[in-house]
Scaffold this motif. Structure first.
Motif, PDB file in Angstrom:
ATOM      1  N   LYS A 179       0.831  -1.204   0.000  1.00  8.51           N
ATOM      2  CA  LYS A 179       0.000   0.000   0.000  1.00  8.51           C
ATOM      3  C   LYS A 179       0.864   1.252   0.000  1.00  8.51           C
ATOM      4  CE  LYS A 179      -4.030  -2.049   2.306  1.00  8.51           C
ATOM      5  NZ  LYS A 179      -4.874  -2.033   3.537  1.00  8.51           N
ATOM      6  N   LEU A 180       1.945   1.226   0.776  1.00 11.38           N
ATOM      7  CA  LEU A 180       2.849   2.371   0.839  1.00 11.38           C
ATOM      8  C   LEU A 180       3.545   2.585  -0.507  1.00 11.38           C
ATOM      9  CD1 LEU A 180       4.475   1.881   4.359  1.00 11.38           C
ATOM     10  CD2 LEU A 180       2.682   3.493   3.711  1.00 11.38           C
ATOM     11  N   GLN A 181       3.936   1.494  -1.146  1.00 11.81           N
ATOM     12  CA  GLN A 181       4.579   1.591  -2.459  1.00 11.81           C
ATOM     13  C   GLN A 181       3.602   2.166  -3.480  1.00 11.81           C
ATOM     14  OE1 GLN A 181       3.951  -0.771  -5.268  1.00 11.81           O
ATOM     15  NE2 GLN A 181       5.347   0.372  -6.577  1.00 11.81           N
ATOM     16  N   ALA A 182       2.351   1.739  -3.416  1.00 13.65           N
ATOM     17  CA  ALA A 182       1.328   2.246  -4.329  1.00 13.65           C
ATOM     18  C   ALA A 182       1.065   3.737  -4.098  1.00 13.65           C
ATOM     19  CB  ALA A 182       0.029   1.457  -4.159  1.00 13.65           C
ATOM     20  N   ALA A 183       1.341   4.192  -2.870  1.00 11.19           N
ATOM     21  CA  ALA A 183       1.155   5.601  -2.535  1.00 11.19           C
ATOM     22  C   ALA A 183       2.394   6.441  -2.866  1.00 11.19           C
ATOM     23  CB  ALA A 183       0.821   5.748  -1.054  1.00 11.19           C
ATOM     24  N   GLY A 184       3.399   5.809  -3.487  1.00  9.91           N
ATOM     25  CA  GLY A 184       4.565   6.569  -3.942  1.00  9.91           C
ATOM     26  C   GLY A 184       5.811   6.422  -3.109  1.00  9.91           C
ATOM     27  N   LYS A 185       5.817   5.503  -2.150  1.00  3.99           N
ATOM     28  CA  LYS A 185       6.989   5.305  -1.300  1.00  3.99           C
ATOM     29  C   LYS A 185       7.980   4.332  -1.959  1.00  3.99           C
ATOM     30  CE  LYS A 185       4.679   7.561   1.913  1.00  3.99           C
ATOM     31  NZ  LYS A 185       4.970   8.972   2.251  1.00  3.99           N
ATOM     32  N   THR A 186       9.241   4.501  -1.631  1.00  5.21           N
ATOM     33  CA  THR A 186      10.285   3.572  -2.046  1.00  5.21           C
ATOM     34  C   THR A 186      10.797   2.861  -0.808  1.00  5.21           C
ATOM     35  OG1 THR A 186      10.931   4.923  -3.951  1.00  5.21           O
ATOM     36  CG2 THR A 186      12.561   3.360  -3.112  1.00  5.21           C
ATOM     37  N   ILE A 187      10.806   1.536  -0.839  1.00  4.60           N
ATOM     38  CA  ILE A 187      11.082   0.740   0.357  1.00  4.60           C
ATOM     39  C   ILE A 187      12.210  -0.244   0.077  1.00  4.60           C
ATOM     40  CG2 ILE A 187      10.092  -0.880   2.028  1.00  4.60           C
ATOM     41  CD1 ILE A 187       7.296   0.392   0.899  1.00  4.60           C
ATOM     42  N   PHE A 188      13.229  -0.213   0.922  1.00  4.72           N
ATOM     43  CA  PHE A 188      14.355  -1.139   0.818  1.00  4.72           C
ATOM     44  C   PHE A 188      14.261  -2.151   1.958  1.00  4.72           C
ATOM     45  CE2 PHE A 188      15.730   2.697  -1.274  1.00  4.72           C
ATOM     46  CZ  PHE A 188      16.471   2.261  -2.356  1.00  4.72           C
ATOM     47  N   ILE A 189      14.431  -3.425   1.643  1.00  2.00           N
ATOM     48  CA  ILE A 189      14.328  -4.474   2.658  1.00  2.00           C
ATOM     49  C   ILE A 189      15.528  -5.400   2.572  1.00  2.00           C
ATOM     50  CG2 ILE A 189      12.967  -6.405   3.524  1.00  2.00           C
ATOM     51  CD1 ILE A 189      10.493  -5.154   2.278  1.00  2.00           C
ATOM     52  N   VAL A 190      16.337  -5.442   3.626  1.00  2.00           N
ATOM     53  CA  VAL A 190      17.380  -6.459   3.724  1.00  2.00           C
ATOM     54  C   VAL A 190      16.684  -7.778   4.030  1.00  2.00           C
ATOM     55  CG1 VAL A 190      19.377  -7.270   5.018  1.00  2.00           C
ATOM     56  CG2 VAL A 190      19.151  -4.840   4.484  1.00  2.00           C
ATOM     57  N   HIS A 191      16.955  -8.790   3.219  1.00  2.00           N
ATOM     58  CA  HIS A 191      16.168 -10.011   3.285  1.00  2.00           C
ATOM     59  C   HIS A 191      17.061 -11.228   3.088  1.00  2.00           C
ATOM     60  CE1 HIS A 191      12.303 -12.037   3.206  1.00  2.00           C
ATOM     61  NE2 HIS A 191      12.594 -12.648   2.074  1.00  2.00           N
ATOM     62  N   HIS A 192      16.690 -12.344   3.736  1.00  2.00           N
ATOM     63  CA  HIS A 192      17.529 -13.544   3.620  1.00  2.00           C
ATOM     64  C   HIS A 192      16.808 -14.743   3.012  1.00  2.00           C
ATOM     65  CE1 HIS A 192      15.345 -14.729   7.225  1.00  2.00           C
ATOM     66  NE2 HIS A 192      15.758 -15.960   7.005  1.00  2.00           N
ATOM     67  N   ASP A 193      15.481 -14.705   2.951  1.00  4.82           N
ATOM     68  CA  ASP A 193      14.721 -15.848   2.450  1.00  4.82           C
ATOM     69  C   ASP A 193      14.560 -15.736   0.935  1.00  4.82           C
ATOM     70  OD1 ASP A 193      12.975 -17.868   1.842  1.00  4.82           O
ATOM     71  OD2 ASP A 193      11.519 -17.397   3.412  1.00  4.82           O
ATOM     72  N   LEU A 194      15.391 -16.451   0.210  1.00  2.45           N
ATOM     73  CA  LEU A 194      15.390 -16.333  -1.245  1.00  2.45           C
ATOM     74  C   LEU A 194      14.109 -16.849  -1.890  1.00  2.45           C
ATOM     75  CD1 LEU A 194      19.076 -17.339  -2.081  1.00  2.45           C
ATOM     76  CD2 LEU A 194      18.136 -15.072  -1.586  1.00  2.45           C
ATOM     77  N   SER A 195      13.390 -17.707  -1.191  1.00  2.00           N
ATOM     78  CA  SER A 195      12.157 -18.261  -1.765  1.00  2.00           C
ATOM     79  C   SER A 195      11.055 -17.214  -1.898  1.00  2.00           C
ATOM     80  CB  SER A 195      11.654 -19.426  -0.904  1.00  2.00           C
ATOM     81  OG  SER A 195      11.171 -18.965   0.355  1.00  2.00           O
ATOM     82  N   LYS A 196      11.195 -16.068  -1.192  1.00  3.17           N
ATOM     83  CA  LYS A 196      10.160 -15.033  -1.221  1.00  3.17           C
ATOM     84  C   LYS A 196      10.489 -13.885  -2.188  1.00  3.17           C
ATOM     85  CE  LYS A 196       7.890 -16.896   2.317  1.00  3.17           C
ATOM     86  NZ  LYS A 196       7.966 -16.282   3.650  1.00  3.17           N
ATOM     87  N   VAL A 197      11.675 -13.897  -2.765  1.00  2.00           N
ATOM     88  CA  VAL A 197      12.111 -12.770  -3.590  1.00  2.00           C
ATOM     89  C   VAL A 197      11.147 -12.495  -4.735  1.00  2.00           C
ATOM     90  CG1 VAL A 197      13.916 -11.949  -5.164  1.00  2.00           C
ATOM     91  CG2 VAL A 197      14.543 -12.981  -2.968  1.00  2.00           C
TER      92      VAL A 197
END
Length: 243
Positions: A179-197
Motif C-alpha cells: 500500500k505504501l509503495q502504491a502511494a509513492g513510497k520507495t522501500i528497501f528491505i534487507v532479506h535472507h529468504d530467497l524463496s520469497k524474492v
C-alpha cells in the motif's frame, strides 16, 4: 529518485566490508537487498544513510542526504532495540513524529490521531497502551512499521524485518508495504529468504561486498547472478536453497 554513488565502508579502517556500490532507483518500488551472510547488506544501508563511517554519496531527488533527513525512515534489526525500555506501543509509534518537531515541542491532538491511524493500519490498535516488552516479535515489528508510517517518509529502509516473526505478521507487513509503495513510497528491505524474492520485491540488489547485480527481479534474480554472489552451494538439485 534515489542515487547511491560509490558507497564504501570499513569497520577496521583497512578491510572494506562494502566497496564502490553504485546504483539508482527511478520510481517507487519495493527493493530487496540480498546476499550471503556477512556480505555487507546491513552495512550498506547504514553506510548509505551515514549511520556509520563511510565514503560515497547518497542523493535523494538530487539533494544531499543531510538536506532531506525527514524523508528517510530507518528500522534497524529488532535485536538492536531494547525491548525492556518502559514505553507504551503508542508512545513508541509517536517517536516517528519528532523529526518534524522543534525541540521541546509537544505532540498535538492531531499528532495522536496520526498515531492511532497508524496503529489501525498495522492492526495493533488494541495494544496501544501495552508496554513494548509485552509484544511478540511480529507485533513489535508491526509497531516499528507504524512508527515509520507516521513519519511520512518517502524512503523507508527495513533491516531484516521478517526475522523471528510469525507468518501472520509477515503477511500483514507485506500488505502494508504494498500500500505504501502504491502511494509513492520507495522501500528497501534487507532479506535472507530467497524463496520469497519473486513474490515480495519489484527489484532486487544482490551484494557480496560489491554490487553483483541490480534491476527488476525477473531479469536480475537469475542463476548466474546468484552463483556469483553465493557460490554453487546455493543450488540444491537445480533449486535455490535458502540462505
Amino acid at each position: 529518485m534515489i542515487q547511491f554513488e560509490n558507497i564504501s565502508a570499513s569497520y577496521d579502517g583497512k578491510t572494506k566490508v562494502i566497496e564502490e556500490i553504485t546504483f539508482s532507483i527511478n520510481q517507487p518500488a519495493i527493493i530487496g537487498i540480498i546476499g550471503p551472510n556477512g556480505a555487507g547488506k546491513s552495512t550498506f544501508i547504514k553506510a548509505a544513510l551515514h549511520l556509520i563511517s563511510s565514503t560515497g554519496t547518497t542523493l535523494m531527488d538530487g539533494q544531499p542526504l543531510k538536506e532531506v533527513q525527514k524523508q528517510i525512515a530507518y528500522v534497524e534489526q529488532k535485536t538492536a532495540i531494547d525491548h525492556t525500555f518502559p514505553i507504551t506501543v503508542k508512545e513508541c509509534v509517536s517517536l516517528g513524529l519528532y523529526p518534524g518537531k522543534k525541540m521541546l515541542q509537544r505532540l498535538t491532538k492531531q499528532d495522536w490521531e496520526k498515531v492511532a491511524q497508524a496503529l489501525d493500519l498495522v492492526q495493533m490498535s488494541e495494544f496501544s497502551e501495552r508496554q513494548i516488552g509485552e509484544l511478540s516479535g511480529g507485533q513489535f515489528q508491526r509497531v516499528l512499521i507504524a512508527r515509520s508510517f507516521v513519519q511520512e517518509a518517502q524512503y523507508i529502509f527495513l533491516d531484516e524485518p521478517f526475522v523471528g516473526i510469525d507468518a501472520t505478521s509477515e503477511g500483514i507487513i507485506m500488505t502494508i508495504l504494498r500500500k505504501l509503495q502504491a502511494a509513492g513510497k520507495t522501500i528497501f528491505i534487507v532479506h535472507h529468504d530467497l524463496s520469497k524474492v519473486d513474490t515480495y520485491f519489484d527489484e532486487v540488489v544482490i551484494l557480496n561486498h560489491q554490487l553483483i547485480a541490480y534491476g527488476p527481479v525477473a531479469t536480475t534474480f537469475t542463476e548466474r547472478n546468484l552463483r556469483q554472489a553465493f557460490g554453487d552451494s546455493i543450488f540444491v538439485k537445480g533449486e535455490v536453497a535458502n540462505d
